[in-house]
Design a protein around this motif. Structure first.
Motif, PDB file in Angstrom:
ATOM      1  N   MET A  10      -2.511 -13.794   4.606  1.00 39.70           N
ATOM      2  CA  MET A  10      -3.396 -14.666   3.817  1.00 39.70           C
ATOM      3  C   MET A  10      -3.975 -13.890   2.628  1.00 39.70           C
ATOM      4  O   MET A  10      -4.505 -12.808   2.802  1.00 39.70           O
ATOM      5  N   PRO A  11      -3.896 -14.462   1.397  1.00 43.34           N
ATOM      6  CA  PRO A  11      -4.606 -13.798   0.302  1.00 43.34           C
ATOM      7  C   PRO A  11      -6.102 -13.791   0.582  1.00 43.34           C
ATOM      8  O   PRO A  11      -6.608 -14.600   1.371  1.00 43.34           O
ATOM      9  N   ALA A  12      -6.813 -12.886  -0.082  1.00 45.46           N
ATOM     10  CA  ALA A  12      -8.219 -12.675   0.247  1.00 45.46           C
ATOM     11  C   ALA A  12      -9.095 -13.869  -0.091  1.00 45.46           C
ATOM     12  O   ALA A  12     -10.041 -14.176   0.618  1.00 45.46           O
ATOM     13  N   ASN A  13      -8.790 -14.559  -1.185  1.00 40.03           N
ATOM     14  CA  ASN A  13      -9.687 -15.615  -1.650  1.00 40.03           C
ATOM     15  C   ASN A  13      -8.931 -16.923  -1.838  1.00 40.03           C
ATOM     16  O   ASN A  13      -7.784 -16.931  -2.266  1.00 40.03           O
ATOM     17  N   ASP A  14      -9.607 -18.018  -1.522  1.00 41.34           N
ATOM     18  CA  ASP A  14      -9.042 -19.347  -1.762  1.00 41.34           C
ATOM     19  C   ASP A  14      -9.714 -19.886  -3.032  1.00 41.34           C
ATOM     20  O   ASP A  14     -10.909 -20.168  -3.028  1.00 41.34           O
ATOM     21  N   ASP A  72     -12.314  -8.906  -1.102  1.00 42.04           N
ATOM     22  CA  ASP A  72     -11.080  -8.199  -1.438  1.00 42.04           C
ATOM     23  C   ASP A  72     -10.723  -7.259  -0.302  1.00 42.04           C
ATOM     24  O   ASP A  72     -11.505  -7.069   0.631  1.00 42.04           O
ATOM     25  N   TYR A  73      -9.534  -6.674  -0.386  1.00 36.82           N
ATOM     26  CA  TYR A  73      -9.167  -5.606   0.537  1.00 36.82           C
ATOM     27  C   TYR A  73      -9.391  -4.279  -0.171  1.00 36.82           C
ATOM     28  O   TYR A  73      -9.142  -4.158  -1.369  1.00 36.82           O
ATOM     29  N   TYR A  74      -9.845  -3.316   0.605  1.00 36.31           N
ATOM     30  CA  TYR A  74     -10.097  -1.995   0.030  1.00 36.31           C
ATOM     31  C   TYR A  74      -8.841  -1.140   0.174  1.00 36.31           C
ATOM     32  O   TYR A  74      -8.411  -0.839   1.286  1.00 36.31           O
ATOM     33  N   ARG A 107     -12.963   1.261   5.226  1.00 42.33           N
ATOM     34  CA  ARG A 107     -11.800   2.140   5.343  1.00 42.33           C
ATOM     35  C   ARG A 107     -10.615   1.392   4.785  1.00 42.33           C
ATOM     36  O   ARG A 107     -10.654   0.162   4.659  1.00 42.33           O
ATOM     37  N   SER A 108      -9.581   2.126   4.463  1.00 40.02           N
ATOM     38  CA  SER A 108      -8.393   1.539   3.864  1.00 40.02           C
ATOM     39  C   SER A 108      -7.963   0.257   4.592  1.00 40.02           C
ATOM     40  O   SER A 108      -7.827   0.251   5.814  1.00 40.02           O
ATOM     41  N   GLY A 109      -7.789  -0.823   3.841  1.00 37.62           N
ATOM     42  CA  GLY A 109      -7.335  -2.085   4.413  1.00 37.62           C
ATOM     43  C   GLY A 109      -8.452  -3.005   4.865  1.00 37.62           C
ATOM     44  O   GLY A 109      -8.195  -4.165   5.209  1.00 37.62           O
ATOM     45  N   ASP A 110      -9.703  -2.505   4.877  1.00 36.02           N
ATOM     46  CA  ASP A 110     -10.839  -3.354   5.285  1.00 36.02           C
ATOM     47  C   ASP A 110     -11.173  -4.372   4.200  1.00 36.02           C
ATOM     48  O   ASP A 110     -10.918  -4.149   3.014  1.00 36.02           O
ATOM     49  N   ALA A 111     -11.825  -5.465   4.612  1.00 38.17           N
ATOM     50  CA  ALA A 111     -12.348  -6.426   3.643  1.00 38.17           C
ATOM     51  C   ALA A 111     -13.629  -5.864   3.026  1.00 38.17           C
ATOM     52  O   ALA A 111     -14.453  -5.260   3.718  1.00 38.17           O
ATOM     53  N   VAL A 112     -13.773  -6.038   1.721  1.00 38.45           N
ATOM     54  CA  VAL A 112     -14.983  -5.627   1.002  1.00 38.45           C
ATOM     55  C   VAL A 112     -15.452  -6.834   0.180  1.00 38.45           C
ATOM     56  O   VAL A 112     -14.668  -7.736  -0.112  1.00 38.45           O
ATOM     57  N   PHE A 156      -5.694  -6.055  -4.906  1.00 35.96           N
ATOM     58  CA  PHE A 156      -6.698  -5.942  -3.840  1.00 35.96           C
ATOM     59  C   PHE A 156      -6.937  -7.277  -3.136  1.00 35.96           C
ATOM     60  O   PHE A 156      -7.775  -7.377  -2.248  1.00 35.96           O
ATOM     61  N   GLU A 157      -6.172  -8.287  -3.523  1.00 33.21           N
ATOM     62  CA  GLU A 157      -6.195  -9.545  -2.754  1.00 33.21           C
ATOM     63  C   GLU A 157      -5.009  -9.614  -1.787  1.00 33.21           C
ATOM     64  O   GLU A 157      -4.855 -10.599  -1.069  1.00 33.21           O
ATOM     65  N   ILE A 158      -4.166  -8.593  -1.779  1.00 32.16           N
ATOM     66  CA  ILE A 158      -2.981  -8.587  -0.909  1.00 32.16           C
ATOM     67  C   ILE A 158      -3.337  -7.843   0.381  1.00 32.16           C
ATOM     68  O   ILE A 158      -3.846  -6.729   0.345  1.00 32.16           O
ATOM     69  N   PRO A 159      -3.074  -8.497   1.536  1.00 32.83           N
ATOM     70  CA  PRO A 159      -3.649  -7.992   2.792  1.00 32.83           C
ATOM     71  C   PRO A 159      -2.973  -6.789   3.438  1.00 32.83           C
ATOM     72  O   PRO A 159      -3.545  -6.225   4.373  1.00 32.83           O
TER      73      PRO A 159
END
Ligand SMILES: C[S@@+](CC[C@H](N)C(=O)[O-])C[C@H]1O[C@@H](n2cnc3c(N)ncnc32)[C@H](O)[C@@H]1O
Length: 232
Positions: A1-5, A181-183, A163-168, A110-113
Protein backbone atom coordinates in the motif's frame (compact mmCIF):
# COMPACT_ATOMS: atom_id res chain seq x y z
CA UNK A 1 0.00 0.00 0.00
CA UNK A 2 1.33 3.49 -0.79
CA UNK A 3 1.71 5.63 2.31
CA UNK A 4 -0.99 8.18 1.56
CA UNK A 5 -4.42 8.09 -0.06
CA UNK A 6 -4.79 11.31 -2.03
CA UNK A 7 -8.32 10.64 -3.28
CA UNK A 8 -9.76 13.21 -0.82
CA UNK A 9 -6.75 15.52 -0.54
CA UNK A 10 -5.47 15.97 -4.10
CA UNK A 11 -7.02 19.45 -4.33
CA UNK A 12 -5.35 20.47 -1.08
CA UNK A 13 -2.00 19.08 -2.25
CA UNK A 14 -2.53 20.78 -5.61
CA UNK A 15 -2.59 24.17 -3.91
CA UNK A 16 0.94 23.66 -2.53
CA UNK A 17 3.51 25.98 -4.02
CA UNK A 18 7.25 26.39 -3.64
CA UNK A 19 7.09 28.14 -0.28
CA UNK A 20 9.33 27.91 2.79
CA UNK A 21 11.30 24.71 3.07
CA UNK A 22 9.72 23.40 -0.17
CA UNK A 23 11.25 26.34 -2.03
CA UNK A 24 14.62 25.10 -0.78
CA UNK A 25 13.87 21.53 -1.90
CA UNK A 26 13.47 22.60 -5.52
CA UNK A 27 15.75 25.67 -5.57
CA UNK A 28 18.75 23.93 -7.12
CA UNK A 29 16.91 21.53 -9.43
CA UNK A 30 17.34 23.71 -12.55
CA UNK A 31 21.09 24.03 -11.92
CA UNK A 32 21.46 20.28 -11.32
CA UNK A 33 19.63 19.51 -14.56
CA UNK A 34 21.72 22.03 -16.50
CA UNK A 35 24.91 20.49 -15.14
CA UNK A 36 24.11 16.77 -15.41
CA UNK A 37 21.50 16.27 -18.14
CA UNK A 38 21.84 16.32 -21.92
CA UNK A 39 18.57 16.35 -23.84
CA UNK A 40 15.00 17.49 -23.26
CA UNK A 41 12.92 14.32 -22.90
CA UNK A 42 11.86 14.17 -19.25
CA UNK A 43 9.73 11.83 -17.16
CA UNK A 44 8.28 13.07 -13.86
CA UNK A 45 7.74 9.86 -11.87
CA UNK A 46 5.03 10.40 -9.21
CA UNK A 47 4.08 13.81 -10.60
CA UNK A 48 1.17 14.24 -8.19
CA UNK A 49 -0.71 17.47 -8.91
CA UNK A 50 1.98 18.37 -11.46
CA UNK A 51 3.88 21.01 -9.53
CA UNK A 52 7.17 19.26 -10.30
CA UNK A 53 6.21 18.58 -13.94
CA UNK A 54 5.42 22.24 -14.51
CA UNK A 55 8.81 23.15 -13.02
CA UNK A 56 10.52 20.87 -15.56
CA UNK A 57 8.47 22.36 -18.39
CA UNK A 58 9.38 25.90 -17.34
CA UNK A 59 12.98 24.84 -17.82
CA UNK A 60 12.31 23.98 -21.45
CA UNK A 61 12.01 20.23 -21.01
CA UNK A 62 9.35 18.11 -22.72
CA UNK A 63 7.96 16.55 -19.57
CA UNK A 64 5.51 13.67 -19.16
CA UNK A 65 4.01 13.12 -15.70
CA UNK A 66 3.01 9.70 -14.41
CA UNK A 67 1.33 8.79 -11.12
CA UNK A 68 -0.70 5.99 -9.54
CA UNK A 69 -3.35 8.42 -8.25
CA UNK A 70 -6.17 9.40 -10.62
CA UNK A 71 -7.22 12.25 -8.30
CA UNK A 72 -3.73 13.73 -8.33
CA UNK A 73 -3.56 13.44 -12.13
CA UNK A 74 -6.94 15.19 -12.46
CA UNK A 75 -5.48 18.03 -10.42
CA UNK A 76 -2.35 18.09 -12.61
CA UNK A 77 -4.49 18.34 -15.76
CA UNK A 78 -6.58 21.10 -14.20
CA UNK A 79 -3.42 23.20 -13.71
CA UNK A 80 -1.96 22.28 -17.13
CA UNK A 81 -4.76 21.22 -19.52
CA UNK A 82 -2.45 20.61 -22.50
CA UNK A 83 0.09 18.63 -20.44
CA UNK A 84 0.88 14.92 -20.85
CA UNK A 85 -0.20 13.14 -17.63
CA UNK A 86 -0.74 9.40 -17.43
CA UNK A 87 -1.99 7.00 -14.78
CA UNK A 88 0.24 3.99 -14.14
CA UNK A 89 0.54 1.06 -11.77
CA UNK A 90 3.53 1.31 -9.47
CA UNK A 91 6.72 0.62 -11.40
CA UNK A 92 5.03 -0.11 -14.75
CA UNK A 93 5.86 2.47 -17.37
CA UNK A 94 4.09 2.49 -20.77
CA UNK A 95 7.21 3.67 -22.63
CA UNK A 96 9.83 2.03 -24.81
CA UNK A 97 13.36 1.38 -23.56
CA UNK A 98 15.52 4.50 -23.73
CA UNK A 99 12.66 7.00 -24.16
CA UNK A 100 13.95 9.68 -21.74
CA UNK A 101 17.09 11.74 -21.12
CA UNK A 102 15.98 12.60 -17.56
CA UNK A 103 13.73 10.99 -15.00
CA UNK A 104 12.83 13.22 -12.09
CA UNK A 105 11.01 12.12 -8.95
CA UNK A 106 10.22 14.39 -6.02
CA UNK A 107 8.79 13.20 -2.69
CA UNK A 108 7.66 9.85 -4.08
CA UNK A 109 10.04 7.09 -2.98
CA UNK A 110 9.32 7.64 0.71
CA UNK A 111 5.73 6.66 -0.08
CA UNK A 112 6.89 3.21 -1.27
CA UNK A 113 6.56 0.62 1.49
CA UNK A 114 9.52 -1.71 0.84
CA UNK A 115 13.06 -1.64 -0.45
CA UNK A 116 12.23 -4.44 -2.91
CA UNK A 117 9.48 -2.31 -4.43
CA UNK A 118 11.73 0.77 -4.52
CA UNK A 119 14.42 -1.19 -6.37
CA UNK A 120 11.81 -2.56 -8.79
CA UNK A 121 10.50 0.96 -9.52
CA UNK A 122 14.03 2.34 -9.94
CA UNK A 123 14.92 -0.50 -12.34
CA UNK A 124 11.83 0.27 -14.45
CA UNK A 125 12.82 3.95 -14.52
CA UNK A 126 16.30 2.86 -15.62
CA UNK A 127 14.78 0.84 -18.46
CA UNK A 128 13.06 3.90 -19.96
CA UNK A 129 16.19 6.08 -19.63
CA UNK A 130 18.57 6.17 -22.56
CA UNK A 131 22.12 4.92 -21.90
CA UNK A 132 23.78 7.82 -20.07
CA UNK A 133 20.40 9.21 -18.99
CA UNK A 134 19.96 10.52 -15.48
CA UNK A 135 17.54 9.97 -12.58
CA UNK A 136 17.29 12.90 -10.16
CA UNK A 137 15.60 11.85 -6.94
CA UNK A 138 14.47 14.46 -4.41
CA UNK A 139 13.62 13.10 -1.00
CA UNK A 140 13.74 13.95 2.71
CA UNK A 141 17.18 13.68 4.30
CA UNK A 142 17.67 11.70 7.53
CA UNK A 143 17.66 15.02 9.40
CA UNK A 144 14.21 16.02 8.10
CA UNK A 145 12.56 14.24 11.04
CA UNK A 146 14.81 15.72 13.74
CA UNK A 147 14.22 19.48 13.48
CA UNK A 148 11.65 22.20 12.98
CA UNK A 149 11.41 23.83 9.54
CA UNK A 150 9.63 26.87 8.14
CA UNK A 151 6.69 25.04 6.57
CA UNK A 152 7.10 21.42 7.68
CA UNK A 153 6.55 20.22 11.24
CA UNK A 154 7.81 16.80 12.30
CA UNK A 155 7.53 16.83 16.10
CA UNK A 156 5.64 13.53 16.46
CA UNK A 157 6.65 10.85 19.01
CA UNK A 158 7.04 8.05 16.46
CA UNK A 159 9.57 10.07 14.45
CA UNK A 160 12.00 10.06 17.38
CA UNK A 161 12.30 6.28 17.52
CA UNK A 162 12.19 5.69 13.76
CA UNK A 163 14.15 2.91 12.11
CA UNK A 164 14.55 2.09 8.46
CA UNK A 165 11.16 1.21 6.93
CA UNK A 166 9.08 2.67 9.79
CA UNK A 167 6.19 5.05 9.18
CA UNK A 168 6.99 8.69 9.97
CA UNK A 169 4.67 11.71 10.07
CA UNK A 170 5.01 15.19 8.59
CA UNK A 171 2.66 18.15 8.74
CA UNK A 172 2.73 20.67 5.88
CA UNK A 173 1.79 23.94 7.55
CA UNK A 174 1.16 25.99 4.38
CA UNK A 175 -1.66 23.71 3.20
CA UNK A 176 -2.66 22.16 6.56
CA UNK A 177 -2.05 18.57 5.43
CA UNK A 178 -0.58 15.72 7.46
CA UNK A 179 1.16 12.94 5.53
CA UNK A 180 2.59 9.58 6.53
CA UNK A 181 5.80 8.45 4.84
CA UNK A 182 8.24 5.59 5.19
CA UNK A 183 11.63 6.36 6.64
CA UNK A 184 14.45 5.28 4.33
CA UNK A 185 18.08 6.05 5.11
CA UNK A 186 20.84 7.18 2.78
CA UNK A 187 22.17 3.60 2.89
CA UNK A 188 18.73 2.31 1.81
CA UNK A 189 18.61 4.67 -1.17
CA UNK A 190 22.14 3.74 -2.20
CA UNK A 191 21.26 0.06 -1.98
CA UNK A 192 18.20 0.73 -4.14
CA UNK A 193 20.25 2.52 -6.83
CA UNK A 194 22.83 -0.26 -6.87
CA UNK A 195 20.17 -2.97 -7.19
CA UNK A 196 18.56 -1.04 -10.05
CA UNK A 197 21.88 -0.68 -11.91
CA UNK A 198 22.12 3.10 -11.49
CA UNK A 199 25.34 4.84 -10.47
CA UNK A 200 25.07 7.66 -7.94
CA UNK A 201 27.33 10.42 -9.17
CA UNK A 202 26.26 13.13 -6.78
CA UNK A 203 24.36 13.72 -3.55
CA UNK A 204 23.35 17.35 -3.17
CA UNK A 205 21.84 18.61 0.10
CA UNK A 206 20.75 22.25 -0.29
CA UNK A 207 21.18 24.70 2.60
CA UNK A 208 19.27 27.96 2.98
CA UNK A 209 21.15 31.25 2.51
CA UNK A 210 20.30 34.92 3.18
CA UNK A 211 19.85 35.37 -0.59
CA UNK A 212 16.73 33.19 -0.38
CA UNK A 213 14.96 36.03 1.46
CA UNK A 214 13.28 33.59 3.86
CA UNK A 215 13.64 33.61 7.66
CA UNK A 216 15.09 30.14 7.92
CA UNK A 217 14.70 28.29 11.21
CA UNK A 218 17.07 25.36 10.75
CA UNK A 219 17.38 25.25 6.96
CA UNK A 220 20.54 27.40 6.90
CA UNK A 221 22.34 25.01 9.29
CA UNK A 222 21.03 21.51 8.63
CA UNK A 223 19.97 20.18 5.21
CA UNK A 224 16.38 18.85 5.18
CA UNK A 225 16.51 17.22 1.75
CA UNK A 226 18.66 14.98 -0.42
CA UNK A 227 18.91 15.19 -4.19
CA UNK A 228 20.55 12.13 -5.72
CA UNK A 229 21.86 12.31 -9.27
CA UNK A 230 22.14 8.73 -10.61
CA UNK A 231 23.19 7.72 -14.10
CA UNK A 232 22.34 4.74 -16.31
C1 LIG B 1 4.00 13.88 -2.04
S1 LIG B 1 3.38 13.66 -3.68
C2 LIG B 1 4.62 14.46 -4.66
C3 LIG B 1 4.10 14.98 -5.98
C4 LIG B 1 5.07 15.79 -6.84
N1 LIG B 1 6.20 15.00 -7.29
C5 LIG B 1 5.54 17.03 -6.11
O1 LIG B 1 6.72 17.11 -5.73
O2 LIG B 1 4.74 17.93 -5.91
C6 LIG B 1 3.73 11.94 -3.94
C7 LIG B 1 3.09 11.38 -5.19
O3 LIG B 1 3.66 10.10 -5.45
C8 LIG B 1 2.64 9.22 -5.91
N2 LIG B 1 3.10 7.85 -5.68
C9 LIG B 1 3.22 7.21 -4.49
N3 LIG B 1 3.70 5.96 -4.69
C10 LIG B 1 3.90 5.83 -6.03
C11 LIG B 1 4.39 4.78 -6.85
N4 LIG B 1 4.77 3.60 -6.32
N5 LIG B 1 4.47 4.97 -8.18
C12 LIG B 1 4.09 6.16 -8.72
N6 LIG B 1 3.61 7.20 -8.00
C13 LIG B 1 3.53 7.04 -6.66
C14 LIG B 1 1.42 9.64 -5.11
O4 LIG B 1 0.22 9.22 -5.73
C15 LIG B 1 1.59 11.16 -5.08
O5 LIG B 1 0.93 11.78 -6.15
Amino acid sequence: MPANDYSETAGQYGSAEFVGVIYLAFRDVPALIAEHVDGVRALDYGCGAGRSTRLLKRQGLEATGVDISGSMLAEARRHDPSGDYRQIDSGRLPFDDGSFDLAFSSFVFFEIPSLDEMARVAAEIRRVLRPGGVLILLIGADELYDHEWTTVKVDFPENRTRRSGDAVRVYLTDIGLELVDYYWTDADYRQMFARAGLTVERLHQPLGTPADGIDWITEDKVPPFSLYVARK
